[in-house]
Scaffold this motif. Structure first.
Motif, PDB file in Angstrom:
ATOM      1  N   ILE A   1       0.836  -1.210   0.000  1.00 52.92           N
ATOM      2  CA  ILE A   1       0.000   0.000   0.000  1.00 52.92           C
ATOM      3  C   ILE A   1       0.865   1.251   0.000  1.00 52.92           C
ATOM      4  CG2 ILE A   1      -1.628   1.338   1.401  1.00 52.92           C
ATOM      5  CD1 ILE A   1      -2.894  -1.317   2.263  1.00 52.92           C
ATOM      6  N   ILE A   2       1.914   1.278   0.843  1.00 51.00           N
ATOM      7  CA  ILE A   2       2.715   2.503   0.921  1.00 51.00           C
ATOM      8  C   ILE A   2       3.567   2.694  -0.334  1.00 51.00           C
ATOM      9  CG2 ILE A   2       2.755   2.543   3.432  1.00 51.00           C
ATOM     10  CD1 ILE A   2       5.517   1.349   3.416  1.00 51.00           C
ATOM     11  N   GLN A   3       3.827   1.615  -1.054  1.00 47.73           N
ATOM     12  CA  GLN A   3       4.547   1.780  -2.325  1.00 47.73           C
ATOM     13  C   GLN A   3       3.654   2.422  -3.380  1.00 47.73           C
ATOM     14  OE1 GLN A   3       7.242  -1.614  -3.505  1.00 47.73           O
ATOM     15  NE2 GLN A   3       6.408  -2.531  -1.629  1.00 47.73           N
ATOM     16  N   VAL A   4       2.350   2.111  -3.326  1.00 46.57           N
ATOM     17  CA  VAL A   4       1.401   2.773  -4.234  1.00 46.57           C
ATOM     18  C   VAL A   4       1.146   4.195  -3.752  1.00 46.57           C
ATOM     19  CG1 VAL A   4      -0.954   2.705  -5.148  1.00 46.57           C
ATOM     20  CG2 VAL A   4       0.355   0.579  -4.869  1.00 46.57           C
ATOM     21  N   GLY A   5       0.906   4.361  -2.434  1.00 47.51           N
ATOM     22  CA  GLY A   5       0.789   5.691  -1.860  1.00 47.51           C
ATOM     23  C   GLY A   5      -0.625   6.184  -1.679  1.00 47.51           C
ATOM     24  N   TYR A   6      -1.638   5.482  -2.185  1.00 50.29           N
ATOM     25  CA  TYR A   6      -3.010   5.955  -1.992  1.00 50.29           C
ATOM     26  C   TYR A   6      -3.961   4.761  -2.001  1.00 50.29           C
ATOM     27  CZ  TYR A   6      -3.899   5.257  -6.978  1.00 50.29           C
ATOM     28  OH  TYR A   6      -4.057   4.707  -8.227  1.00 50.29           O
ATOM     29  N   LEU A   7      -5.186   5.021  -1.529  1.00 48.86           N
ATOM     30  CA  LEU A   7      -6.236   3.999  -1.483  1.00 48.86           C
ATOM     31  C   LEU A   7      -7.545   4.585  -1.983  1.00 48.86           C
ATOM     32  CD1 LEU A   7      -5.507   2.487   2.065  1.00 48.86           C
ATOM     33  CD2 LEU A   7      -5.370   1.215  -0.085  1.00 48.86           C
ATOM     34  N   LYS A   8      -8.361   3.753  -2.582  1.00 45.21           N
ATOM     35  CA  LYS A   8      -9.675   4.176  -3.029  1.00 45.21           C
ATOM     36  C   LYS A   8     -10.717   3.821  -1.970  1.00 45.21           C
ATOM     37  CE  LYS A   8      -8.907   3.749  -8.019  1.00 45.21           C
ATOM     38  NZ  LYS A   8      -9.374   3.093  -9.268  1.00 45.21           N
ATOM     39  N   ALA A   9     -11.726   4.670  -1.882  1.00 47.40           N
ATOM     40  CA  ALA A   9     -12.840   4.384  -0.987  1.00 47.40           C
ATOM     41  C   ALA A   9     -13.738   3.350  -1.651  1.00 47.40           C
ATOM     42  CB  ALA A   9     -13.620   5.649  -0.674  1.00 47.40           C
ATOM     43  N   VAL A  10     -13.869   2.196  -1.013  1.00 46.88           N
ATOM     44  CA  VAL A  10     -14.673   1.105  -1.563  1.00 46.88           C
ATOM     45  C   VAL A  10     -15.593   0.581  -0.464  1.00 46.88           C
ATOM     46  CG1 VAL A  10     -14.649  -1.182  -2.609  1.00 46.88           C
ATOM     47  CG2 VAL A  10     -12.823   0.462  -3.149  1.00 46.88           C
ATOM     48  N   GLN A  11     -16.897   0.541  -0.792  1.00 50.02           N
ATOM     49  CA  GLN A  11     -17.848   0.000   0.175  1.00 50.02           C
ATOM     50  C   GLN A  11     -17.563  -1.490   0.359  1.00 50.02           C
ATOM     51  OE1 GLN A  11     -20.329   2.372   1.237  1.00 50.02           O
ATOM     52  NE2 GLN A  11     -20.578   0.990   2.971  1.00 50.02           N
ATOM     53  N   ARG A  12     -17.232  -1.882   1.584  1.00 54.30           N
ATOM     54  CA  ARG A  12     -16.841  -3.269   1.836  1.00 54.30           C
ATOM     55  C   ARG A  12     -17.856  -3.959   2.735  1.00 54.30           C
ATOM     56  NH1 ARG A  12     -12.097  -0.523   1.136  1.00 54.30           N
ATOM     57  NH2 ARG A  12     -10.419  -1.626   0.073  1.00 54.30           N
ATOM     58  N   THR A  13     -17.954  -5.250   2.577  1.00 52.34           N
ATOM     59  CA  THR A  13     -18.753  -6.067   3.488  1.00 52.34           C
ATOM     60  C   THR A  13     -17.794  -6.929   4.288  1.00 52.34           C
ATOM     61  OG1 THR A  13     -18.992  -7.797   1.811  1.00 52.34           O
ATOM     62  CG2 THR A  13     -20.744  -6.143   1.959  1.00 52.34           C
ATOM     63  N   LYS A  14     -18.151  -7.146   5.525  1.00 51.95           N
ATOM     64  CA  LYS A  14     -17.281  -7.951   6.380  1.00 51.95           C
ATOM     65  C   LYS A  14     -17.298  -9.394   5.920  1.00 51.95           C
ATOM     66  CE  LYS A  14     -17.702  -5.037  10.452  1.00 51.95           C
ATOM     67  NZ  LYS A  14     -18.090  -4.968  11.882  1.00 51.95           N
ATOM     68  N   LYS A  15     -16.128  -9.977   5.879  1.00 52.15           N
ATOM     69  CA  LYS A  15     -15.994 -11.350   5.400  1.00 52.15           C
ATOM     70  C   LYS A  15     -16.306 -12.349   6.503  1.00 52.15           C
ATOM     71  CE  LYS A  15     -12.348 -10.140   2.128  1.00 52.15           C
ATOM     72  NZ  LYS A  15     -10.948 -10.393   1.728  1.00 52.15           N
ATOM     73  N   LYS A  16     -16.787 -13.498   6.063  1.00 48.87           N
ATOM     74  CA  LYS A  16     -16.976 -14.596   7.003  1.00 48.87           C
ATOM     75  C   LYS A  16     -15.617 -15.201   7.326  1.00 48.87           C
ATOM     76  CE  LYS A  16     -21.426 -15.716   4.909  1.00 48.87           C
ATOM     77  NZ  LYS A  16     -22.195 -16.742   4.183  1.00 48.87           N
ATOM     78  N   SER A  17     -15.496 -15.665   8.544  1.00 56.58           N
ATOM     79  CA  SER A  17     -14.239 -16.291   8.938  1.00 56.58           C
ATOM     80  C   SER A  17     -14.023 -17.613   8.224  1.00 56.58           C
ATOM     81  CB  SER A  17     -14.221 -16.524  10.455  1.00 56.58           C
ATOM     82  OG  SER A  17     -14.294 -15.290  11.123  1.00 56.58           O
ATOM     83  N   SER A  18     -15.104 -18.282   7.834  1.00 58.55           N
ATOM     84  CA  SER A  18     -14.984 -19.555   7.136  1.00 58.55           C
ATOM     85  C   SER A  18     -16.261 -19.784   6.363  1.00 58.55           C
ATOM     86  CB  SER A  18     -14.751 -20.692   8.135  1.00 58.55           C
ATOM     87  OG  SER A  18     -14.681 -21.920   7.464  1.00 58.55           O
ATOM     88  N   LEU A  19     -16.169 -20.486   5.256  1.00 59.22           N
ATOM     89  CA  LEU A  19     -17.350 -20.769   4.454  1.00 59.22           C
ATOM     90  C   LEU A  19     -18.236 -21.770   5.163  1.00 59.22           C
ATOM     91  CD1 LEU A  19     -15.696 -21.099   0.938  1.00 59.22           C
ATOM     92  CD2 LEU A  19     -16.949 -19.131   1.838  1.00 59.22           C
ATOM     93  N   ARG A  20     -19.549 -21.638   4.896  1.00 63.22           N
ATOM     94  CA  ARG A  20     -20.486 -22.617   5.434  1.00 63.22           C
ATOM     95  C   ARG A  20     -20.191 -23.985   4.830  1.00 63.22           C
ATOM     96  NH1 ARG A  20     -25.511 -20.635   7.459  1.00 63.22           N
ATOM     97  NH2 ARG A  20     -25.617 -18.359   7.461  1.00 63.22           N
ATOM     98  N   GLU A  21     -20.427 -25.003   5.631  1.00 61.15           N
ATOM     99  CA  GLU A  21     -20.248 -26.346   5.099  1.00 61.15           C
ATOM    100  C   GLU A  21     -21.434 -26.674   4.183  1.00 61.15           C
ATOM    101  OE1 GLU A  21     -22.884 -27.062   8.634  1.00 61.15           O
ATOM    102  OE2 GLU A  21     -21.369 -25.631   7.973  1.00 61.15           O
ATOM    103  N   ASN A  22     -21.226 -27.578   3.280  1.00 58.39           N
ATOM    104  CA  ASN A  22     -22.322 -28.012   2.414  1.00 58.39           C
ATOM    105  C   ASN A  22     -23.400 -28.689   3.256  1.00 58.39           C
ATOM    106  OD1 ASN A  22     -21.039 -27.150   0.066  1.00 58.39           O
ATOM    107  ND2 ASN A  22     -19.877 -29.061  -0.087  1.00 58.39           N
ATOM    108  N   ARG A  23     -24.640 -28.309   3.007  1.00 56.62           N
ATOM    109  CA  ARG A  23     -25.743 -28.857   3.792  1.00 56.62           C
ATOM    110  C   ARG A  23     -26.217 -30.164   3.163  1.00 56.62           C
ATOM    111  NH1 ARG A  23     -29.360 -23.655   5.761  1.00 56.62           N
ATOM    112  NH2 ARG A  23     -27.682 -22.594   6.863  1.00 56.62           N
ATOM    113  N   LYS A  24     -25.773 -31.245   3.729  1.00 61.45           N
ATOM    114  CA  LYS A  24     -26.137 -32.562   3.206  1.00 61.45           C
ATOM    115  C   LYS A  24     -27.467 -33.051   3.778  1.00 61.45           C
ATOM    116  CE  LYS A  24     -21.282 -33.884   2.769  1.00 61.45           C
ATOM    117  NZ  LYS A  24     -20.231 -34.858   3.184  1.00 61.45           N
ATOM    118  N   PHE A  25     -27.918 -32.421   4.882  1.00 58.16           N
ATOM    119  CA  PHE A  25     -29.117 -32.897   5.562  1.00 58.16           C
ATOM    120  C   PHE A  25     -30.171 -31.791   5.591  1.00 58.16           C
ATOM    121  CE2 PHE A  25     -25.460 -35.078   7.397  1.00 58.16           C
ATOM    122  CZ  PHE A  25     -25.831 -36.421   7.249  1.00 58.16           C
TER     123      PHE A  25
END
Length: 753
Positions: free
Chosen positions: A595-619
């Motif tokens: 980031i500091i090598q680029v020197g700037y950041l864009k404002a981007v609306q972000r959503t918080k990520k899940k810590s882990s994906l849901r498991e496949n629902r087999k049942f």
């Protein structure tokens, strides 16, 4: 003339009523020992005896003689009469009377000493008596037996001295050394000795640590005389509540310790704590003042939670600190096995000292940007702990614990040195340097040597001081003393930047701005969150802080900026720097370097990520009409069984493969922990084991987890039957009976928990 020792022995033999010897024989003995010009006659002998008797009768010491250890009393001096407060006639007539005067607790020791005398040994003993006037006295007695040529004790000589005054002084000194002069309770010295002894003996006991809430207010407003009287009454109240065979001491100031033994179970200790809290609800009247006093209590148990005095006191104080944080006038347990939060805290406290050595701490950087163009202008460094069992631990969770166990100073020093080392590395690589901000606990400011340490690190890594910024929260600043303000000024004089974090929450901060004039003030994210609402008050506060910062030539940072509406408002009001998820979440060092090598950041609306994906629902999952109240505990860690109490959870849905639960705890996902869940459905209690597979943020400090079960055939059949029955009831629009549904809102439920 002065007699030589052999002549003195002769006179003593006569005085001691030995069988008389002819004068001629005495003269013969005298000539043998070269005593010249002495003519002994009966008159001379009697004169000498009278001289000795005169001396003995005028001594405050009592002199006595018996024919044998238990024989008749042949002689007792006047001093003997005065000490015992009995006539000599009575003493002569009743030789055993003096033994009967000995205090019952000491009779056995006195009798043992007389047995030694009968064997020809000299003894010296100290014991109390009740004299003829019913006064208690302490006597120091020395007894010397005379053994004849056949080895038989033929005579016994004794000397007693009244040492009551000396013993009283010794007892007073002993009292002052071991007891508190104000409350008359055992003092810290006695407490430490008692705890050491109890720990050596190994019997179970509970330690209750009392602190009188806000006692300084009484001293400061009413004076120490009223405060001392209050402490006396508090000590009496606690003494009355101390169970039999238990121990109460004053540790210091307004802190007391109670050691409780012989209790049936821990529940009895909790009941005692509740009884004490209830008793303290009664006011205390001192002079014309009616005082409403409460106490907070920390509880720990030996040996489960500590096997040494220092550990037990620290654990009890930690529990007390938690009771204070919960609002005072309550009790809190140290026990790490009571529930999952207690166990987690215990593990983190246990492992924190090794975390630095094992390189488990890492630094993340959250960029600070100029709002109009997005240019990077600095960063706040955030410490993370990658615990081997509990995963990523935030500073909000372990820093308060580090403040309790005194590790916070080492951790902050590690942060300061690490940042200086990183800045040195960036300088060597040719990167552009930006000010890096570190949040510092006020406890570190109170420890000596912070300014010297910072200066040493800057010199060691050849870093200019303006690239280092130390933050202190406003709420902490308001609680600190003049020493901290002095250190902040010394840091500024060194060239290090100073920032006040969470600005606007302390309500009395303007005076501190005037005193220390920080380089940066950071607007608390609570105000930023309300920019999206119609709260004109919060917007007005932010605008005022921005205006104040400009007038005082301070930079203003807005924390927690997450959407463009907030950004537009801050840009319109000329905020200097933005920090928040809209530009970047905290990132590891490698990503921040890009980031500091680029020197700037864009404002981007972000959503918080899940810590882990849901498991496949087999049942098939049955969605419950309401949350079910359940219990969760840790069953195993790294395949080792642990004993941990349960913590409440809410169950949202149920399948043969697992459940979805809500908890207010941050728990490790995909770890080596196995959890046990218990809940009631259709009047059947289900106990099932499983692991956490994913996590999502539901509400503030509330998380949802996906749990995958470890099933056996019997449990699977039972769950299948229950799910089918509930499905049938729902299809037919019938209620699900005998199930612990929760009707509270989620946040309300966990607040109650």
């Amino acid at each position: 003339m002065r007699y030589k020792e052999p002549k003195l022995n002769i006179l003593k033999r006569l005085f001691n009523n030995e069988e008389n010897t002819e004068i001629a024989e005495l003269n013969k003995i005298a000539n043998t020992i070269n005593i010249d010009s002495i003519q002994l006659d009966e008159k001379g002998i009697e004169s000498e005896i009278n001289s000795f008797q005169y001396i003995f009768d005028h001594l405050t010491t009592g002199i006595w003689m018996r024919e044998e250890p238990h024989g008749d009393l042949l002689y007792a001096s006047k001093g003997f009469e005065e000490i015992l407060n009995l006539p000599l006639k009575t003493i002569y007539e009743t030789p055993s009377l003096r033994y009967r005067m000995v205090h019952p607790m000491h009779k056995k020791d006195v009798a043992t000493n007389f047995e030694l005398v009968a064997k020809g040994k000299t003894v010296r003993m100290l014991y109390p008596i009740t004299d003829g006037k019913e006064q208690k006295k302490w006597l120091l007695e020395q007894i010397v037996p005379r053994v004849n040529e056949n080895g038989i004790v033929s005579q016994v000589f004794g000397m007693i001295t009244d040492v009551t005054h000396e013993v009283d002084i010794e007892e007073k000194l002993n009292f002052l050394a071991n007891y508190d002069s104000l409350t008359k309770l055992p003092n810290q010295k006695s407490l430490f000795e008692k705890l050491d002894q109890d720990c050596r003996e190994g019997a179970d006991f509970a330690l209750l640590y009392f602190d009188i809430d806000r006692f300084h207010v009484i001293n400061n407003s009413l004076g120490y005389q009223i405060g001392d009287e209050a402490l006396k009454k508090i000590a009496l109240r606690l003494s009355d509540l101390t169970p039999e065979d238990c121990y109460l001491a004053r540790l210091n100031s307004n802190d007391f310790i109670m050691i409780v033994k012989n209790y049936r179970d821990e529940k009895e200790i909790y009941q005692l704590a509740e009884k004490i809290l209830g008793t303290f609800e009664k006011s205390i009247t001192i002079q014309d003042y009616v005082l409403h006093i409460t106490t907070s209590i920390g509880i720990t148990f030996f040996p489960e939670e500590g096997e040494r005095r220092l550990t037990l006191l620290e654990n009890a104080h930690t529990a007390l600190y938690q009771a204070k944080r919960q609002g005072k006038n309550t009790y809190h347990l140290f026990s790490h096995s009571r529930d999952i939060p207690s166990y987690k805290k215990y593990v983190l406290d246990r492992d924190m000292r090794l975390a630095l050595l094992n390189d488990e701490f890492t630094l993340y950087f959250q960029p600070q940007v100029e709002p109009s163009k997005g240019f990077v202008v600095g960063a706040e460094v955030l410490i993370r702990w990658q615990h081997p069992e509990w995963g990523d631990i935030s500073p909000g969770e372990f820093i308060p614990l580090a403040e309790e166990n005194h590790m916070v100073n080492q951790i902050i020093d590690w942060e300061i040195e690490k940042v200086c080392a990183i800045l040195h590395e960036w300088k060597r690589k040719g990167y552009r340097l930006y000010p890096i901000s570190i949040n510092v606990s006020p406890i570190r400011f109170m420890k000596k040597g912070l300014v010297e340490f910072v200066k040493a690190q800057l010199e060691k890594y050849d870093v200019k001081p303006q690239y280092l910024e130390l933050e202190i929260t406003e709420s902490s600043l308001l609680k600190t003393d003049q020493t901290v303000l002095t250190i902040l000024k010394e840091l500024k004089a060194l060239g290090v930047k100073v920032a006040v974090d969470d600005f606007g929450t302390g309500y009395s901060s303007l005076d501190y701005l005037r005193k220390i004039k920080p380089d940066t003030i950071k607007i608390d994210k609570t105000f930023i969150n309300n920019i999206k609402s119609e709260s004109e008050v919060d917007k007005g506060v932010i605008a005022s802080i921005l205006f104040l910062g400009k007038r005082l030539e301070m930079k203003v940072v807005a924390e927690g900026v997450e959407d463009k509406e907030q950004l537009d408002f801050l840009k319109h009001n000329e905020c200097d720097m933005i920090q928040g998820f809209l530009f970047s979440e905290p990132v590891p060092q490698e990503k921040f370097e890009k980031i500091i090598q680029v020197g700037y950041l864009k404002a981007v609306q972000r959503t918080k990520k899940k810590s882990s994906l849901r498991e496949n629902r087999k049942f098939y999952r049955f969605e419950l009409p309401l949350y079910i109240h359940g219990k969760m505990t840790i069953a195993e860690v790294n395949d080792h069984v642990v004993q941990v109490g349960s913590t409440p959870v809410l169950i949202e849905n149920l399948s043969l493969g697992g459940i979805k639960v809500l908890s207010n705890l941050k728990l490790p996902v995909n770890s080596n922990m196995k959890f046990k869940f218990e809940f009631k459905v259709l009047n059947e209690v289900i106990e099932v084991y499983g692991k956490l597979r994913w996590i999502e943020d539901e509400l503030q400090d509330v998380y949802s987890y996906g749990v995958i079960f470890n099933l056996n055939r019997s449990l699977e059949d039972n769950l299948s039957r229950l799910i089918n029955r509930m499905t049938t009831l729902r299809i037919t629009n019938q209620p699900i009976p005998n199930t612990e549904f929760i009707y509270d809102q989620v946040a309300q439920f966990f607040n109650k928990s």
